[in-house]
Enzyme design. Structure first.
Site, PDB file in Angstrom:
ATOM      1  N   PRO A   2      -7.457  31.031   5.603  1.00 32.82           N
ATOM      2  CA  PRO A   2      -8.601  31.910   6.557  1.00 32.82           C
ATOM      3  C   PRO A   2      -9.391  32.578   4.984  1.00 32.82           C
ATOM      4  CG  PRO A   2      -6.649  32.871   6.334  1.00 32.82           C
ATOM      5  CD  PRO A   2      -6.387  32.295   5.234  1.00 32.82           C
ATOM      6  N   GLU A   3     -10.664  32.111   5.285  1.00 35.52           N
ATOM      7  CA  GLU A   3     -11.665  33.131   5.246  1.00 35.52           C
ATOM      8  C   GLU A   3     -12.377  32.436   6.673  1.00 35.52           C
ATOM      9  OE1 GLU A   3     -14.135  32.226   1.618  1.00 35.52           O
ATOM     10  OE2 GLU A   3     -11.954  31.114   0.070  1.00 35.52           O
ATOM     11  N   ARG A 114       4.825  33.182   4.668  1.00 30.31           N
ATOM     12  CA  ARG A 114       4.372  34.117   3.635  1.00 30.31           C
ATOM     13  C   ARG A 114       4.135  35.667   4.066  1.00 30.31           C
ATOM     14  NH1 ARG A 114       0.251  31.818  -1.369  1.00 30.31           N
ATOM     15  NH2 ARG A 114       1.187  33.954  -2.032  1.00 30.31           N
TER      16      ARG A 114
END
Length: 270
Positions: A2-3, A114
């Site tokens: 994600p950006e 994560r």
DNA sequence: ATTATTGTTGGTAG
DNA sequence: TCTACCAACAATAA
């Protein structure tokens, strides 16, 4: 994941799945991701809520859920899926919603190997949301304001400044690398040394890379393994001047750039 | 086995 | 109060 472009892509999918629906169940066992309330309170407070707007600023998503707002940050490896209602739990599925819209029911699952992402339930806007700088996709960028924010520190590099979410919201490592290359600016340049025309080029370059990445995402799955021009291409020739890309570290993040055609602007020492 | 990874955050030192 | 630096978070892929 994600950006800014990935988060915007996520927002659009969430809006399709959630908007106008009512939450029947919200389930999570992961108190690291669900905050700041207990997983039980999270489920209780969201059950029955009707979903309104799904908005994004930078890398944050804000979901209007009646009396509450649900803020989502995907961290490094978070994403949403909508598997069949009766499917087995997905690997690393951390939060599960079941929603109803009319007669149709849909499952929306938050998956995050994560566990760096967060789903924050609040009644007011989070500081993390309000403190964000302008979003280069959805907000107009005032170049004077940008210049002032960049000048906050004398020696900070433009690359590090771009990753500062209070300067611009949503720019991450990849988008920063791509934009600096497109604008022809050396990532080691002092943020405070950029001239007005540099900033204009940079804002245009950000638009260029964000729209490009967004278009790739909209195209659907399996693009090329690396759809980017510069990121991850150390040693390959620059498409503009054929100089091999170099890799350095800036602010603890890997940075790839072309030493041939990205101009370095440095603040004079005094 | 080793190293690197699209991102924050909290501690510490200055 | 502010900035700067860095380890930590956790899983996977090369």
């Amino acid at each position: 994941m994600p950006e800014l472009p990935e988060v915007e892509h996520t927002r659009r999918r969430l809006e399709r799945w959630l908007r106008g629906a009512r939450i029947e169940h919200a389930k999570s066992r992961d108190a690291r991701i669900v905050r700041p309330v207990s997983t039980r309170a999270f489920a209780r407070q969201l059950t029955g809520a009707k979903i309104g707007r799904v908005e994004r600023r930078g890398k944050w998503i804000r979901i209007d859920a009646g009396t509450h707002r649900l803020f989502v940050h995907l961290g490094m490896t978070g994403w949403f899926e909508s598997p069949p209602l009766d499917a087995e739990p997905l690997p690393f599925e951390r939060v599960t919603f079941v929603l109803a819209r009319g007669r149709k029911r849909v499952r929306v699952s938050y998956v995050d190997p994560r566990r760096w992402g967060r789903l924050v339930l609040a009644r007011e806007d989070l500081e993390a949301w309000t403190a964000l700088g302008p979003d280069p996709l959805s907000d107009g960028i005032d170049l004077d304001v940008l210049q002032r924010r960049l000048a906050r520190s004398n020696k900070r590099s433009i690359k590090e400044a771009l990753l500062d979410q209070s300067v611009l919201a949503g720019v991450g490592n990849i988008q920063a690398i791509e934009a600096l290359w497109k604008a022809g600016i050396d990532p080691r340049s002092h943020a405070s040394a950029l001239e007005a025309r540099d900033l204009l080029a940079l804002v245009r370059a950000l638009h260029w890379t964000i729209e490009r990445t967004l278009a790739d995402l909209a195209k659907g799955d399996e693009g090329a393994d690396n759809p980017f021009r510069v990121y991850g291409r150390k040693g390959e020739p620059c498409p503009r001047c054929a100089t091999p890309f170099t890799r350095i570290e800036l602010g603890g993040r890997t940075t790839t750039f072309c030493p041939g055609c990205q101009v370095r602007r440095v603040r004079a020492q005094t």
